[in-house]
Design a protein around this motif. Structure first.
Motif, PDB file in Angstrom:
ATOM      1  N   SER A   1      -9.738  21.873  -3.414  1.00 60.57           N
ATOM      2  CA  SER A   1      -9.273  20.531  -3.442  1.00 60.57           C
ATOM      3  C   SER A   1      -9.695  19.848  -4.695  1.00 60.57           C
ATOM      4  CB  SER A   1     -10.022  19.781  -2.309  1.00 60.57           C
ATOM      5  OG  SER A   1     -11.191  20.207  -1.829  1.00 60.57           O
ATOM      6  N   ASP A   2     -10.570  20.240  -5.479  1.00 64.47           N
ATOM      7  CA  ASP A   2     -11.066  19.810  -6.662  1.00 64.47           C
ATOM      8  C   ASP A   2      -9.965  19.799  -7.591  1.00 64.47           C
ATOM      9  OD1 ASP A   2     -13.429  18.492  -5.737  1.00 64.47           O
ATOM     10  OD2 ASP A   2     -14.779  20.374  -6.658  1.00 64.47           O
ATOM     11  N   ARG A   3      -8.968  20.814  -7.374  1.00 64.11           N
ATOM     12  CA  ARG A   3      -8.030  21.136  -8.551  1.00 64.11           C
ATOM     13  C   ARG A   3      -6.999  20.148  -8.345  1.00 64.11           C
ATOM     14  NH1 ARG A   3      -7.849  27.172 -10.320  1.00 64.11           N
ATOM     15  NH2 ARG A   3     -10.166  27.721 -10.361  1.00 64.11           N
ATOM     16  N   PHE A   4      -6.947  19.348  -7.388  1.00 66.40           N
ATOM     17  CA  PHE A   4      -5.990  18.316  -7.274  1.00 66.40           C
ATOM     18  C   PHE A   4      -6.602  17.024  -8.091  1.00 66.40           C
ATOM     19  CE2 PHE A   4      -4.669  20.800  -3.454  1.00 66.40           C
ATOM     20  CZ  PHE A   4      -3.368  20.680  -3.598  1.00 66.40           C
ATOM     21  N   GLY A   5      -6.035  16.589  -9.182  1.00 65.23           N
ATOM     22  CA  GLY A   5      -6.474  15.518  -9.938  1.00 65.23           C
ATOM     23  C   GLY A   5      -6.344  14.439  -9.295  1.00 65.23           C
ATOM     24  N   LEU A   6      -5.638  14.005  -8.339  1.00 64.97           N
ATOM     25  CA  LEU A   6      -5.615  12.526  -7.505  1.00 64.97           C
ATOM     26  C   LEU A   6      -5.713  12.967  -6.114  1.00 64.97           C
ATOM     27  CD1 LEU A   6      -5.149   9.640  -7.607  1.00 64.97           C
ATOM     28  CD2 LEU A   6      -2.764   9.960  -7.811  1.00 64.97           C
ATOM     29  N   ILE A   7      -6.892  12.515  -5.365  1.00 61.29           N
ATOM     30  CA  ILE A   7      -6.993  12.595  -4.288  1.00 61.29           C
ATOM     31  C   ILE A   7      -6.835  11.195  -3.625  1.00 61.29           C
ATOM     32  CG2 ILE A   7      -8.653  13.228  -2.218  1.00 61.29           C
ATOM     33  CD1 ILE A   7      -9.706  15.164  -4.208  1.00 61.29           C
ATOM     34  N   ILE A   8      -5.934  11.108  -2.635  1.00 57.27           N
ATOM     35  CA  ILE A   8      -5.614   9.653  -1.855  1.00 57.27           C
ATOM     36  C   ILE A   8      -6.286   9.682  -0.378  1.00 57.27           C
ATOM     37  CG2 ILE A   8      -3.973   7.898  -1.627  1.00 57.27           C
ATOM     38  CD1 ILE A   8      -2.486   8.978  -3.824  1.00 57.27           C
ATOM     39  N   HIS A   9      -6.963   8.691  -0.122  1.00 57.62           N
ATOM     40  CA  HIS A   9      -7.560   8.863   1.155  1.00 57.62           C
ATOM     41  C   HIS A   9      -6.887   7.763   2.155  1.00 57.62           C
ATOM     42  CE1 HIS A   9     -11.253  11.231   0.161  1.00 57.62           C
ATOM     43  NE2 HIS A   9     -11.055  10.681  -0.905  1.00 57.62           N
ATOM     44  N   TYR A  10      -6.461   8.464   3.201  1.00 56.40           N
ATOM     45  CA  TYR A  10      -5.836   7.537   4.458  1.00 56.40           C
ATOM     46  C   TYR A  10      -6.627   7.496   5.552  1.00 56.40           C
ATOM     47  CZ  TYR A  10      -1.123   7.430   2.105  1.00 56.40           C
ATOM     48  OH  TYR A  10      -0.206   6.933   1.486  1.00 56.40           O
ATOM     49  N   TYR A  11      -7.001   6.322   5.968  1.00 54.97           N
ATOM     50  CA  TYR A  11      -7.830   5.733   7.106  1.00 54.97           C
ATOM     51  C   TYR A  11      -6.880   5.533   8.348  1.00 54.97           C
ATOM     52  CZ  TYR A  11     -11.239   6.017   3.566  1.00 54.97           C
ATOM     53  OH  TYR A  11     -11.944   6.594   2.085  1.00 54.97           O
ATOM     54  N   ALA A  12      -7.349   5.413   9.503  1.00 54.91           N
ATOM     55  CA  ALA A  12      -6.402   4.665  10.616  1.00 54.91           C
ATOM     56  C   ALA A  12      -6.527   3.454  10.545  1.00 54.91           C
ATOM     57  CB  ALA A  12      -7.466   5.187  12.100  1.00 54.91           C
ATOM     58  N   PRO A  13      -5.248   2.687  10.823  1.00 56.84           N
ATOM     59  CA  PRO A  13      -5.222   1.403  10.657  1.00 56.84           C
ATOM     60  C   PRO A  13      -6.038   0.675  11.603  1.00 56.84           C
ATOM     61  CG  PRO A  13      -3.327   2.312  11.928  1.00 56.84           C
ATOM     62  CD  PRO A  13      -4.227   3.365  11.491  1.00 56.84           C
ATOM     63  N   ASP A  14      -6.463  -0.613  11.307  1.00 55.29           N
ATOM     64  CA  ASP A  14      -7.087  -1.326  12.164  1.00 55.29           C
ATOM     65  C   ASP A  14      -5.863  -1.981  13.042  1.00 55.29           C
ATOM     66  OD1 ASP A  14      -5.632  -3.587  10.897  1.00 55.29           O
ATOM     67  OD2 ASP A  14      -7.649  -4.109   9.852  1.00 55.29           O
ATOM     68  N   GLN A  15      -6.287  -2.675  14.133  1.00 60.65           N
ATOM     69  CA  GLN A  15      -5.376  -3.153  15.244  1.00 60.65           C
ATOM     70  C   GLN A  15      -4.249  -4.026  14.505  1.00 60.65           C
ATOM     71  OE1 GLN A  15      -6.035  -6.455  18.807  1.00 60.65           O
ATOM     72  NE2 GLN A  15      -6.783  -4.281  19.439  1.00 60.65           N
ATOM     73  N   LYS A  16      -4.747  -4.859  13.516  1.00 63.22           N
ATOM     74  CA  LYS A  16      -3.699  -6.025  13.029  1.00 63.22           C
ATOM     75  C   LYS A  16      -2.578  -4.934  12.497  1.00 63.22           C
ATOM     76  CE  LYS A  16      -3.424  -9.550   9.553  1.00 63.22           C
ATOM     77  NZ  LYS A  16      -3.900 -10.660   8.768  1.00 63.22           N
ATOM     78  N   GLU A  17      -3.102  -4.008  11.651  1.00 65.20           N
ATOM     79  CA  GLU A  17      -2.039  -3.249  10.981  1.00 65.20           C
ATOM     80  C   GLU A  17      -1.108  -2.340  11.774  1.00 65.20           C
ATOM     81  OE1 GLU A  17      -4.653  -2.237   6.550  1.00 65.20           O
ATOM     82  OE2 GLU A  17      -5.011  -1.143   8.502  1.00 65.20           O
ATOM     83  N   TYR A  18      -1.675  -2.017  12.932  1.00 64.59           N
ATOM     84  CA  TYR A  18      -1.030  -1.141  13.815  1.00 64.59           C
ATOM     85  C   TYR A  18      -0.112  -2.014  14.622  1.00 64.59           C
ATOM     86  CZ  TYR A  18      -0.586   0.888  18.564  1.00 64.59           C
ATOM     87  OH  TYR A  18       0.015   1.380  19.781  1.00 64.59           O
ATOM     88  N   LEU A  19      -0.289  -3.312  14.842  1.00 73.26           N
ATOM     89  CA  LEU A  19       0.474  -4.045  15.587  1.00 73.26           C
ATOM     90  C   LEU A  19       1.709  -4.426  14.527  1.00 73.26           C
ATOM     91  CD1 LEU A  19      -1.609  -6.231  17.762  1.00 73.26           C
ATOM     92  CD2 LEU A  19      -0.161  -4.184  18.556  1.00 73.26           C
ATOM     93  N   SER A  20       1.213  -4.711  13.115  1.00 72.95           N
ATOM     94  CA  SER A  20       2.438  -4.966  12.222  1.00 72.95           C
ATOM     95  C   SER A  20       3.301  -3.746  12.036  1.00 72.95           C
ATOM     96  CB  SER A  20       1.661  -5.195  10.812  1.00 72.95           C
ATOM     97  OG  SER A  20       0.741  -6.219  10.796  1.00 72.95           O
TER      98      SER A  20
END
Length: 413
Positions: free
Chosen positions: A343-362
């Motif tokens: 995983s360290d060989r990927f120069g860009l690591i982008i993290h995704y988190y579960a949406p909050d309720q507002k984002e989920y409903l949007s």
């Protein structure tokens, strides 16, 4: 009707004569009336398969020139658009031989009037095909027609790489194959995660523009749109020469062959996409991937990047039992470094988190409004939260599943 110029005189585009349709068409043009029926049947079959409309002879010639590799299209791809003067002259000469088939109505060759303006059951058309059709509209000389094809080769390439935004590796044939049914979301339909979008778009735009860019690992909660954003890139940047190559974990041993196949198409940019990636500790496939990213005998082509998605930050699975066992190793730190080195060989690591309720409903609200449905905030909250509680938590995937259910149950929408 006997054709004035013999197709056997083709040089640059001689590969056309290896296709069944052109073999039959050649016989017809040479005056063999017994080949007319078979040729007409083959043309109709191609028209229905490809959604080819208009003059079927014209369509067959154009399709052959853009689908079948020839010396000019291969040279332009390998040399990033460059083409020698003599090779260009030979191509113009071939186009001169083919020009009557492109400009004259099909009934002149086959005697079938409705072949002049054939209407397939289901019409299809890619961005590349539409662009070429517009360029060829009204051409009268071989020079004009040749210029249209050369512009097409420079922008889109040839074969499946030209017509498809995404490709896959065909194990048996050891070659790339287009995915005509490839489906990708519009970028505007991927709601939320503005910072993550900014990161991946910035990296991809730099790559498409020929600047330096990193391999990317998108990691985090399931169903958050990691795969969707990568697929959307192929749709956004297709016209700028970007193609997505989907590769399965079981095909990682073929990565060197895939890289060499992509190296030939130097005029295009490729993202090799590895979805939902993870490895067991002793899985040999991860070493193939490590070598492909950096450190192999053959350098990774400059026109290729690797984008991977995973639910795990550390791609190699490690248990507490593994850690306890590693206590017996003399150099335990080396063992630990090995498990995170991929995983360290990927120069860009982008993290995704579960949406909050507002984002989920949007996300739900956006999808429903695309279908012409607008729920009140309270209706949206009650229905969305109820669905979330009986499923696997908040995510873009859960939101999409709710919308599919809602649309299916509300038939009057």
């Amino acid at each position: 009707m006997t054709y004035g110029k013999d197709l056997s005189s083709l040089t640059v585009c001689r590969s056309l004569l290896d296709t069944p349709v052109f073999r039959m068409l050649k016989r017809v043009l040479e005056g063999d009336e017994t080949a007319v029926g078979a040729c007409a049947a083959a043309l109709m079959r191609e028209a229905e398969r490809l959604g080819m409309a208009g003059s079927l002879v014209r369509g067959a010639v154009i399709h052959g020139l853009v689908q079948e590799a020839n010396l000019v299209s291969e040279t332009i791809e390998a040399k990033k658009g460059a083409l020698g003067e003599s090779l260009r002259a030979a191509f113009v000469r071939d186009i001169e031989v083919l020009l009557p088939l492109i400009t004259e109505p099909a009934h002149m060759w086959l005697g079938i009037p409705f072949f002049d303006d054939y209407k397939p059951t289901h019409g299809m058309g890619t961005e590349a095909a539409k662009s070429l059709t517009e360029s060829l509209a009204g051409v009268q000389t071989a020079e004009e027609a040749a210029a249209a094809f050369l512009a097409y080769y420079r922008r889109y390439g040839y074969g499946d790489i030209a017509s498809c935004a995404a490709l896959e590796w065909e194990d048996a044939a050891h070659r790339l194959r287009g995915i005509p049914s490839f489906a990708a979301m519009d970028l505007a339909d991927i709601i939320g995660y503005a910072h993550q979008k900014e990161q991946i778009l910035g990296n991809t735009e730099a790559f498409v523009a020929g600047r330096t860019a990193n391999n990317v690992l998108l990691v985090g909660a399931r169903g958050t749109g990691k795969s969707s954003i990568v697929k959307a890139l192929a749709k956004v940047y297709y016209g700028q020469g970007l193609r997505l190559v989907q590769l399965k974990k079981s095909q990682l041993s073929d990565l060197p062959a895939v890289m060499e196949a992509l190296r030939i198409h130097a005029g295009k940019r490729f993202i090799v996409f590895l979805d939902d990636l993870s490895f067991e500790e002793h899985d040999p496939a991860y070493k193939c991937l490590k070598s492909a990213i950096e450190g192999g005998v053959a350098a990774r082509p400059e026109n290729v990047l690797l984008y991977a998605t995973s639910n795990r930050r550390h791609l190699i699975h490690e248990s507490w039992r593994d850690r306890d066992g590693a206590q017996d190793e003399l150099y335990r730190e080396d063992s630990m470094n090995e498990t995170i080195s991929l995983s360290d060989r990927f120069g860009l690591i982008i993290h995704y988190y579960a949406p909050d309720q507002k984002e989920y409903l949007s996300i739900i609200d956006h999808m429903l409004r695309k279908e012409g449905i607008a729920l009140t905030p309270e209706e949206l909250r009650i229905a969305g939260v109820r669905w979330e509680m009986t499923h696997s938590g908040r995510s873009g995937r859960t939101a999409q599943q709710f919308v599919m259910h809602y649309l299916g149950q509300n038939t009057l929408y």
